[in-house]
Design a protein around this motif. Structure first.
Motif, PDB file in Angstrom:
ATOM      1  N   SER A   1      87.780  56.407 -20.141  1.00  0.00           N
ATOM      2  CA  SER A   1      89.131  55.951 -20.464  1.00  0.00           C
ATOM      3  C   SER A   1      89.710  55.219 -19.258  1.00  0.00           C
ATOM      4  N   PRO A   2      89.333  53.950 -19.060  1.00  0.00           N
ATOM      5  CA  PRO A   2      89.734  53.224 -17.849  1.00  0.00           C
ATOM      6  C   PRO A   2      91.214  52.869 -17.838  1.00  0.00           C
ATOM      7  N   PHE A   3      91.700  52.569 -16.648  1.00  0.00           N
ATOM      8  CA  PHE A   3      93.106  52.219 -16.456  1.00  0.00           C
ATOM      9  C   PHE A   3      93.490  50.984 -17.258  1.00  0.00           C
ATOM     10  N   ILE A   4      92.642  49.974 -17.252  1.00  0.00           N
ATOM     11  CA  ILE A   4      92.852  48.759 -18.049  1.00  0.00           C
ATOM     12  C   ILE A   4      91.723  48.655 -19.073  1.00  0.00           C
ATOM     13  N   GLN A   5      92.071  48.442 -20.329  1.00  0.00           N
ATOM     14  CA  GLN A   5      91.088  48.402 -21.402  1.00  0.00           C
ATOM     15  C   GLN A   5      90.278  47.100 -21.361  1.00  0.00           C
ATOM     16  N   PRO A   6      88.967  47.156 -21.133  1.00  0.00           N
ATOM     17  CA  PRO A   6      88.158  45.926 -21.084  1.00  0.00           C
ATOM     18  C   PRO A   6      88.164  45.151 -22.399  1.00  0.00           C
ATOM     19  N   ALA A   7      88.422  45.847 -23.511  1.00  0.00           N
ATOM     20  CA  ALA A   7      88.403  45.176 -24.818  1.00  0.00           C
ATOM     21  C   ALA A   7      89.440  44.068 -24.912  1.00  0.00           C
ATOM     22  N   MET A   8      90.499  44.150 -24.105  1.00  0.00           N
ATOM     23  CA  MET A   8      91.521  43.085 -24.102  1.00  0.00           C
ATOM     24  C   MET A   8      90.912  41.733 -23.771  1.00  0.00           C
ATOM     25  N   PHE A   9      89.931  41.761 -22.886  1.00  0.00           N
ATOM     26  CA  PHE A   9      89.400  40.512 -22.337  1.00  0.00           C
ATOM     27  C   PHE A   9      88.321  39.883 -23.218  1.00  0.00           C
ATOM     28  N   THR A  10      88.152  40.419 -24.413  1.00  0.00           N
ATOM     29  CA  THR A  10      87.267  39.763 -25.382  1.00  0.00           C
ATOM     30  C   THR A  10      88.031  38.716 -26.191  1.00  0.00           C
ATOM     31  N   ASP A  11      89.351  38.692 -26.054  1.00  0.00           N
ATOM     32  CA  ASP A  11      90.169  37.707 -26.766  1.00  0.00           C
ATOM     33  C   ASP A  11      90.225  36.422 -25.942  1.00  0.00           C
ATOM     34  N   ARG A  12      89.724  35.349 -26.514  1.00  0.00           N
ATOM     35  CA  ARG A  12      89.597  34.075 -25.787  1.00  0.00           C
ATOM     36  C   ARG A  12      90.939  33.516 -25.330  1.00  0.00           C
ATOM     37  N   ASN A  13      91.906  33.462 -26.243  1.00  0.00           N
ATOM     38  CA  ASN A  13      93.212  32.909 -25.876  1.00  0.00           C
ATOM     39  C   ASN A  13      93.876  33.716 -24.765  1.00  0.00           C
ATOM     40  N   PHE A  14      93.711  35.033 -24.817  1.00  0.00           N
ATOM     41  CA  PHE A  14      94.334  35.884 -23.806  1.00  0.00           C
ATOM     42  C   PHE A  14      93.750  35.597 -22.425  1.00  0.00           C
ATOM     43  N   VAL A  15      92.443  35.491 -22.337  1.00  0.00           N
ATOM     44  CA  VAL A  15      91.788  35.243 -21.046  1.00  0.00           C
ATOM     45  C   VAL A  15      92.164  33.864 -20.507  1.00  0.00           C
ATOM     46  N   ILE A  16      92.104  32.833 -21.367  1.00  0.00           N
ATOM     47  CA  ILE A  16      92.478  31.482 -20.927  1.00  0.00           C
ATOM     48  C   ILE A  16      93.948  31.442 -20.527  1.00  0.00           C
ATOM     49  N   GLY A  17      94.783  32.174 -21.284  1.00  0.00           N
ATOM     50  CA  GLY A  17      96.210  32.225 -20.963  1.00  0.00           C
ATOM     51  C   GLY A  17      96.480  32.849 -19.608  1.00  0.00           C
ATOM     52  N   LEU A  18      95.707  33.886 -19.245  1.00  0.00           N
ATOM     53  CA  LEU A  18      95.874  34.513 -17.927  1.00  0.00           C
ATOM     54  C   LEU A  18      95.528  33.528 -16.815  1.00  0.00           C
ATOM     55  N   ILE A  19      94.452  32.776 -17.006  1.00  0.00           N
ATOM     56  CA  ILE A  19      94.070  31.777 -16.000  1.00  0.00           C
ATOM     57  C   ILE A  19      95.136  30.693 -15.899  1.00  0.00           C
ATOM     58  N   PHE A  20      95.647  30.290 -17.061  1.00  0.00           N
ATOM     59  CA  PHE A  20      96.647  29.222 -17.113  1.00  0.00           C
ATOM     60  C   PHE A  20      97.944  29.647 -16.427  1.00  0.00           C
ATOM     61  N   ILE A  21      98.410  30.864 -16.720  1.00  0.00           N
ATOM     62  CA  ILE A  21      99.674  31.297 -16.131  1.00  0.00           C
ATOM     63  C   ILE A  21      99.525  31.513 -14.632  1.00  0.00           C
ATOM     64  N   PHE A  22      98.313  31.793 -14.187  1.00  0.00           N
ATOM     65  CA  PHE A  22      98.030  31.875 -12.750  1.00  0.00           C
ATOM     66  C   PHE A  22      98.317  30.532 -12.079  1.00  0.00           C
ATOM     67  N   THR A  23      97.858  29.436 -12.691  1.00  0.00           N
ATOM     68  CA  THR A  23      98.101  28.102 -12.120  1.00  0.00           C
ATOM     69  C   THR A  23      99.578  27.711 -12.232  1.00  0.00           C
ATOM     70  N   VAL A  24     100.235  28.132 -13.324  1.00  0.00           N
ATOM     71  CA  VAL A  24     101.671  27.862 -13.457  1.00  0.00           C
ATOM     72  C   VAL A  24     102.439  28.573 -12.348  1.00  0.00           C
ATOM     73  N   GLY A  25     102.035  29.814 -12.048  1.00  0.00           N
ATOM     74  CA  GLY A  25     102.676  30.544 -10.955  1.00  0.00           C
ATOM     75  C   GLY A  25     102.526  29.825  -9.630  1.00  0.00           C
ATOM     76  N   ILE A  26     101.348  29.243  -9.389  1.00  0.00           N
ATOM     77  CA  ILE A  26     101.121  28.492  -8.153  1.00  0.00           C
ATOM     78  C   ILE A  26     102.086  27.321  -8.048  1.00  0.00           C
ATOM     79  N   THR A  27     102.177  26.536  -9.112  1.00  0.00           N
ATOM     80  CA  THR A  27     102.961  25.297  -9.046  1.00  0.00           C
ATOM     81  C   THR A  27     104.461  25.539  -9.068  1.00  0.00           C
ATOM     82  N   LEU A  28     104.927  26.566  -9.800  1.00  0.00           N
ATOM     83  CA  LEU A  28     106.370  26.782  -9.912  1.00  0.00           C
ATOM     84  C   LEU A  28     106.980  27.248  -8.596  1.00  0.00           C
ATOM     85  N   LEU A  29     106.548  28.408  -8.096  1.00  0.00           N
ATOM     86  CA  LEU A  29     107.197  28.966  -6.912  1.00  0.00           C
ATOM     87  C   LEU A  29     106.760  28.280  -5.626  1.00  0.00           C
TER      88      LEU A  29
END
Length: 502
Positions: free
Chosen positions: A258-286
């Motif tokens: 029973s891990p702290f973060i559920q690995p099954a979340m990262f099988t969703d393609r949009n979710f994983v791409i969205g995490l990468i995308f928001i990472f770059t948005v964070g870089i450019t905004l602040l």
């Protein structure tokens, strides 16, 4: 974990009251990410602290918030989302008041630490509540409303902080949270429904590993420039510790029952791409917001309040973009909105890469409004499409990961541009100084202004000051261009997203 159904609220009036309460919580937390920056000099004098010591007022908040963000989803699943929200709002408000009455540096650092601990869950929980409050077909509009708080908060933070510090006292940047916190607490208590809970075991070992990794990462990013990065033993230790603990966390997550973060979340393609995308948005905004205030104040000579006014169009542009998205999403391909938003942001950064110390106020306002509009068109559609196909029972943990990636991106972006600014200024100064030769006809004392007459000590100091000013201007331009290329590099991610959940 139980697959809890979406808590869709049927009455539009109730939705509006829930949204208003949640938005206040979001704005209160996001403003505090940047509001203290401009007040640091005043706080430094009041606390009789050095520059390195007073920087812990920012560092303690950032580190605590980063560590506590991932645990938000687990706590909400265990105890209920509403209970955690109320505890977060109450704790954040009390910690803000304690910051305001602090009389010593250890006190304010401790209270800022508490502020970060309680404030970490406000943004991800508010996002999860809105996604569950509105039906799926209205998620775009809900994320547009939520995005106003997330995006506008850091933009107006420096302006509000500068105004309160200039005309009142630095303590008011914390006192202002009291009325907002009380109203928010009352609204959430009255209108936000409680979510279902489960008896999932808390993975203490996984939490400790991830916390140590994130904490070490945030410390090295925040203190790297002041300690000259890897020439400092502290930074080397923090880098090794962050990488080692993260590796151990990944191994533990893939092997624990029973891990702290559920690995099954990262099988969703949009979710994983969205995490990468928001990472770059964070870089450019602040990263952009970290550069603009000192550029306007040090290079252009604008006072703090005027700088705040010049940054205001960025926030107005973001709000306009969010309003447009609320009307357009669902009628057009979501990826098209994101792509157009990126194009506007890139155009603004391209124009900022042509700034000089003589840049007009109109150009500053135009680039700010353009970039704000671009961020508005990116943020809400990206938030919507990221969670479009993620199972409902992962939603709270997913929003916590989403906020964490944005914050880490922001920290990395700020660290990189500040470091590049300092190093490029030194390089540019050396290159420009090489061109100043005593035997050059153009640089003879007769052709130079009297103030820059390098044959006198005063003139030489003035000439060196101008060379430094020009070197710093070029360094700012290079940073704006770097942020532009990061935005360009993120554009292919748009085509990896799926417009609709399958």
């Amino acid at each position: 974990m139980s697959s809890s159904p979406s808590l869709v609220v049927e009455k539009p009036a109730s939705r509006g009251l829930i949204t208003a309460s949640i938005m206040l919580a979001t704005i209160m937390q996001t403003i505090d990410m940047t509001i203290a920056n401009v007040a640091l000099p005043s706080m430094q004098g009041a606390m009789s602290a050095t520059l390195d010591q007073i920087s812990w007022v920012l560092t303690s908040y950032i580190v605590a918030s980063a560590i506590m963000t991932p645990v938000t989803g687990v706590l909400a699943a265990r105890f209920g989302r509403k209970k955690i929200l109320l505890a977060s709002v109450a704790g954040f408000t009390v910690a803000s008041m304690l910051c305001g009455i602090a009389t010593s540096l250890p006190q304010i650092v401790l209270f800022r630490l508490l502020q970060g601990i309680f404030g970490a869950g406000l943004v991800p929980l508010s996002q999860a509540v809105l996604l569950d409050t509105y039906p799926r077909e209205k998620h775009g509009s809900a994320m547009a409303i939520w995005g106003i708080g997330v995006m506008v908060g850091p933009i107006i933070g420096p302006s509000l902080g500068g105004y309160l510090t200039e005309f009142y006292n630095w303590r008011w940047i914390f006192y202002i949270n009291l009325p907002i916190g009380l109203i928010t607490f009352a609204g959430i208590s009255a209108y936000v429904p409680e979510s279902t809970t489960d008896n999932r075991t808390f993975d203490y070992f996984g939490f400790i590993l991830l916390s140590l990794s994130i904490g070490a990462l945030q410390l090295l990013l925040d203190r790297g420039q002041s300690l000259d990065w890897f020439s400092s033993r502290e930074i080397v230790i923090e880098t090794v510790a962050s990488a080692l603990f993260f590796y151990m966390f990944i191994v533990h997550t893939l092997t624990a029952k029973s891990p702290f973060i559920q690995p099954a979340m990262f099988t969703d393609r949009n979710f994983v791409i969205g995490l990468i995308f928001i990472f770059t948005v964070g870089i450019t905004l602040l990263a952009t917001l970290a550069l603009l205030p000192p550029f306007l104040q040090k290079m252009m000579g604008y006072p703090v309040v005027t700088t705040g006014y010049l940054l205001a169009p960025r926030g107005l542009g973001t709000m306009t973009g969010m309003i447009l998205v609320g009307r357009l999403i669902g009628k057009f391909d979501t990826r098209l909105l994101i792509f157009n938003g990126l194009c506007l942001s890139i155009l603004a950064l391209f124009l900022m890469g042509r700034f000089t110390t003589e840049v007009s106020v109109l150009m500053i306002i135009l680039t700010g409004a353009l970039q704000g509009l671009g961020f508005g068109l990116v943020f809400a559609p990206l938030s919507t499409i990221t969670f479009a196909s993620l199972p409902t029972h992962f939603r709270t943990e997913g929003t916590a990961m989403y906020s964490l990636m944005r914050n880490i991106g922001s920290s990395i972006g700020i660290s990189v541009v500040v470091t590049m600014l300092a190093r490029n200024t030194q390089i540019n100064h050396a290159v420009l100084a090489e061109s100043i030769q005593p035997f050059s006809p153009l640089l003879s004392p007769a052709n130079l202004p009297q103030a820059w007459n390098w044959t006198t000590s005063v003139g030489l100091a003035a000439l060196n000051g101008e060379v430094t000013r020009q070197a710093l201007t070029i360094a700012y331009i290079n940073d704006f261009k770097l942020i532009m290329w990061v935005s360009v590099a993120s554009m292919p991610l748009v085509f990896l997203l799926k417009d609709k959940a399958n």
